[in-house]
Design an enzyme around this catalytic site. Structure first.
Site, PDB file in Angstrom:
ATOM      1  N   ARG A 259      -0.367  -6.739  11.153  1.00  0.00           N
ATOM      2  CA  ARG A 259       0.304  -5.503  11.023  1.00  0.00           C
ATOM      3  C   ARG A 259       0.760  -4.494  11.581  1.00  0.00           C
ATOM      4  O   ARG A 259       1.245  -4.931  12.674  1.00  0.00           O
ATOM      5  CB  ARG A 259      -2.211  -4.981  11.202  1.00  0.00           C
ATOM      6  CG  ARG A 259      -1.829  -5.205  12.881  1.00  0.00           C
ATOM      7  CD  ARG A 259      -3.393  -5.296  13.422  1.00  0.00           C
ATOM      8  NE  ARG A 259      -3.423  -4.568  14.334  1.00  0.00           N
ATOM      9  CZ  ARG A 259      -4.307  -4.620  15.649  1.00  0.00           C
ATOM     10  NH1 ARG A 259      -5.367  -2.871  15.051  1.00  0.00           N
ATOM     11  NH2 ARG A 259      -4.492  -4.330  16.806  1.00  0.00           N
TER      12      ARG A 259
ATOM     13  N   LYS B  98       5.049  -9.041  26.747  1.00  0.00           N
ATOM     14  CA  LYS B  98       4.343  -9.855  25.795  1.00  0.00           C
ATOM     15  C   LYS B  98       5.467  -9.984  24.073  1.00  0.00           C
ATOM     16  O   LYS B  98       5.036  -8.875  24.145  1.00  0.00           O
ATOM     17  CB  LYS B  98       2.756  -9.979  26.087  1.00  0.00           C
ATOM     18  CG  LYS B  98       2.167 -10.738  24.385  1.00  0.00           C
ATOM     19  CD  LYS B  98       0.645 -10.484  25.394  1.00  0.00           C
ATOM     20  CE  LYS B  98      -0.048 -10.184  23.601  1.00  0.00           C
ATOM     21  NZ  LYS B  98      -1.089 -10.665  23.831  1.00  0.00           N
TER      22      LYS B  98
ATOM     23  N   LYS C 134       5.734 -10.270  20.586  1.00  0.00           N
ATOM     24  CA  LYS C 134       4.784 -10.589  19.693  1.00  0.00           C
ATOM     25  C   LYS C 134       5.933 -11.315  18.552  1.00  0.00           C
ATOM     26  O   LYS C 134       7.465 -11.116  18.448  1.00  0.00           O
ATOM     27  CB  LYS C 134       4.849  -9.735  18.666  1.00  0.00           C
ATOM     28  CG  LYS C 134       3.368  -8.118  18.958  1.00  0.00           C
ATOM     29  CD  LYS C 134       1.984  -9.400  19.228  1.00  0.00           C
ATOM     30  CE  LYS C 134       1.112  -8.589  19.617  1.00  0.00           C
ATOM     31  NZ  LYS C 134       0.027  -9.700  20.076  1.00  0.00           N
TER      32      LYS C 134
ATOM     33  N   ASP D  41       3.008 -14.327  20.793  1.00  0.00           N
ATOM     34  CA  ASP D  41       2.008 -14.214  21.188  1.00  0.00           C
ATOM     35  C   ASP D  41       2.004 -14.459  19.055  1.00  0.00           C
ATOM     36  O   ASP D  41       3.047 -12.981  18.535  1.00  0.00           O
ATOM     37  CB  ASP D  41       1.677 -13.438  21.208  1.00  0.00           C
ATOM     38  CG  ASP D  41      -0.408 -12.774  20.562  1.00  0.00           C
ATOM     39  OD1 ASP D  41      -1.063 -14.097  19.247  1.00  0.00           O
ATOM     40  OD2 ASP D  41      -1.327 -12.305  20.646  1.00  0.00           O
TER      41      ASP D  41
ATOM     42  N   GLU E  11       0.678 -17.483  22.637  1.00  0.00           N
ATOM     43  CA  GLU E  11      -0.917 -17.440  21.938  1.00  0.00           C
ATOM     44  C   GLU E  11      -0.982 -17.650  20.957  1.00  0.00           C
ATOM     45  O   GLU E  11      -0.414 -17.278  20.500  1.00  0.00           O
ATOM     46  CB  GLU E  11      -0.313 -15.838  22.774  1.00  0.00           C
ATOM     47  CG  GLU E  11      -1.722 -15.154  22.077  1.00  0.00           C
ATOM     48  CD  GLU E  11      -2.065 -13.924  23.375  1.00  0.00           C
ATOM     49  OE1 GLU E  11      -1.318 -13.629  23.991  1.00  0.00           O
ATOM     50  OE2 GLU E  11      -2.913 -13.233  22.347  1.00  0.00           O
TER      51      GLU E  11
ATOM     52  N   ASP F 121      -6.361 -17.071  21.107  1.00  0.00           N
ATOM     53  CA  ASP F 121      -7.032 -15.955  21.526  1.00  0.00           C
ATOM     54  C   ASP F 121      -7.892 -15.606  20.110  1.00  0.00           C
ATOM     55  O   ASP F 121      -8.966 -15.630  20.242  1.00  0.00           O
ATOM     56  CB  ASP F 121      -6.091 -14.469  21.570  1.00  0.00           C
ATOM     57  CG  ASP F 121      -6.496 -13.449  20.936  1.00  0.00           C
ATOM     58  OD1 ASP F 121      -7.295 -13.227  21.314  1.00  0.00           O
ATOM     59  OD2 ASP F 121      -5.240 -12.550  20.746  1.00  0.00           O
TER      60      ASP F 121
ATOM     61  N   LYS G 197     -11.809 -11.079  25.463  1.00  0.00           N
ATOM     62  CA  LYS G 197     -11.109  -9.282  24.976  1.00  0.00           C
ATOM     63  C   LYS G 197     -12.659  -9.264  24.742  1.00  0.00           C
ATOM     64  O   LYS G 197     -13.323  -9.945  24.225  1.00  0.00           O
ATOM     65  CB  LYS G 197     -10.412  -9.776  23.745  1.00  0.00           C
ATOM     66  CG  LYS G 197      -8.873  -9.628  23.569  1.00  0.00           C
ATOM     67  CD  LYS G 197      -8.125  -9.901  22.802  1.00  0.00           C
ATOM     68  CE  LYS G 197      -6.956  -9.948  22.856  1.00  0.00           C
ATOM     69  NZ  LYS G 197      -6.561  -9.940  21.289  1.00  0.00           N
TER      70      LYS G 197
ATOM     71  N   ASP H  96      -3.453  -8.544  30.530  1.00  0.00           N
ATOM     72  CA  ASP H  96      -2.894  -7.792  29.340  1.00  0.00           C
ATOM     73  C   ASP H  96      -3.445  -6.715  28.350  1.00  0.00           C
ATOM     74  O   ASP H  96      -4.049  -6.364  27.660  1.00  0.00           O
ATOM     75  CB  ASP H  96      -2.280  -9.100  28.086  1.00  0.00           C
ATOM     76  CG  ASP H  96      -2.298  -9.060  26.715  1.00  0.00           C
ATOM     77  OD1 ASP H  96      -0.867  -7.679  26.217  1.00  0.00           O
ATOM     78  OD2 ASP H  96      -2.516  -9.389  25.971  1.00  0.00           O
TER      79      ASP H  96
HETATM   80 MG    MG Z   1      -3.444 -12.248  20.661  1.00  0.00          MG
END
Ligand code: MG
Length: 365
Positions: A24, A160, A162, A190, A218, A243, A267, A320
């Site tokens: 997204r 981190k 993406k 990730d 991740e 995750d 999370k 994170d």
């Molecule tokens: Mg993640």
């Protein structure tokens, strides 16, 4: 201390720059706020971001779950029924982990206030300070390299990154970032479920062959593909962190029992709050599986609850929690101090949230 009102509102916080992942693109943080009011005047605070692409929870669903199911299960009850209260939140309906997390953290906030102790101390009190990484969004390689340099200039020493929007470009992206920041900066990546297992092994081993020194990857494969994740864990030269595959304590336990991943990402919005996060942390302690604590795009109330947990438990070794520093404004009073990478937990009773900048929360009628 009796719960007399469950008050809901919405809060909007602009981001410094758009947040882009394989799933997204987002321009602002839109959260649901929960206030548990009590007959003593104490207020417990909670928050849930609608992250439909990950949790399935939209803002309307979070509000409906709390109004129609969770609030009736806790209203009028005494906080000293704490075990039953936290169970009632989880049992009020299935799924809807973000709504449950918001109310669960508000209950813990009240418990700390009632017994005049910071929540992180009640849960273990391992430390007062933690250091977070910061997310670099998926973009063309040169733009990611520039974002990485900016992050280092802001003092971060762990990125981190993406990946996964276009797998063919992922090695080039990482090479550009590593080149930009030098060898001493920690880089974790990730993929947000973007690869299949064989593709993941190929890409990860290419990255390591080029000396890109990836700390861990991740969620390389789709959430439901535990066999694929186990394959990556066994065959790639990079540790794997689960995750999106880990929502409940039962999910975490299964991954630990089957060795499907090396690390687990807790999370609050996936597991339903502090109560279930403690169960995941306990399983991780038994299996000696280190945990990361992460957040969605969230403002400070719910990230603050994650800070309380991270400061309580030593098994949480990777942090994170960059939600607040990605925001360009802060409308929330009290709680942890977020100073770029350095986060210091509040020593106030409960979770230390004091309320909101006036006019910033749109309360529901
Ligand atoms: Mg993640």
């Amino acid at each position: 201390m009796k719960i007399t009102q469950v008050r809901l509102g919405r809060i909007s916080t602009p981001l410094r720059v758009p947040f882009k992942t394989a799933l997204r693109t987002v321009n602002s943080v839109e959260d649901v706020i929960v206030e548990l009011h009590t007959d003593t005047g104490a207020v417990g605070y909670g928050e849930a971001p609608p992250t439909g692409v990950i949790t399935g929870d939209t803002a309307g669903a979070i509000i409906g779950a709390i109004q129609d199911h969770i609030a009736p299960a806790i209203l009028g009850r005494d906080l000293d029924e704490f075990e039953d209260l936290t169970a009632a939140v989880q049992k009020a309906l299935v799924h809807n982990t973000s709504a449950k997390a918001a109310v669960d953290m508000a209950l813990w906030d009240l418990l700390g206030q009632k017994y005049n102790a910071p929540v992180y101390r009640m849960l273990g009190g391992a430390r007062k300070n933690i250091v977070t990484d910061i997310t670099i969004s998926v973009n063309p390689p040169e733009e990611m390299a520039r974002d990485a340099r900016t992050a280092i200039a802001r003092g971060y020493d762990c990125l981190k990154v993406k990946v996964g929007i276009d797998p063919e470009l992922d090695v080039a992206r990482l090479a550009a970032v590593r080149e930009a920041v030098g060898k001493d900066v920690c880089i974790r990546i990730d993929a947000n479920q973007a690869w299949n297992a064989k593709q993941a092994v190929r890409i990860l081993n290419q990255m390591q062959d080029k000396g890109l020194d990836i700390e861990f990857v991740e969620q390389p494969v789709p959430a439901a593909d535990l066999e694929g994740m186990q394959y990556v864990t066994r065959h790639a030269d990079v540790p794997v962190l689960a995750d999106e595959s880990v929502f409940s304590p039962a999910d975490a336990l299964k991954i630990m029992q089957t060795g499907a991943a090396d690390l687990v990402n807790i999370k609050l919005m996936k597991c339903g709050g502090i109560t279930n996060a403690l169960r995941i942390a306990a399983a991780a302690e038994v299996y000696s599986v280190q945990c990361m604590i992460g957040c969605m795009l969230e403002a400070k109330v719910s990230v603050n609850a994650a800070v309380e947990l991270a400061c309580a438990k030593k098994i949480i070794t990777k942090i994170d929690l960059d939600g607040p520093v990605l925001c360009s404004e802060d409308h929330i009073l009290g709680g942890a101090v977020f100073n770029e990478k350095n986060i210091t937990v509040s020593d106030a009773p409960g979770m230390g949230i004091e309320g909101f900048v006036p006019g910033k929360v749109n309360y529901l009628a």
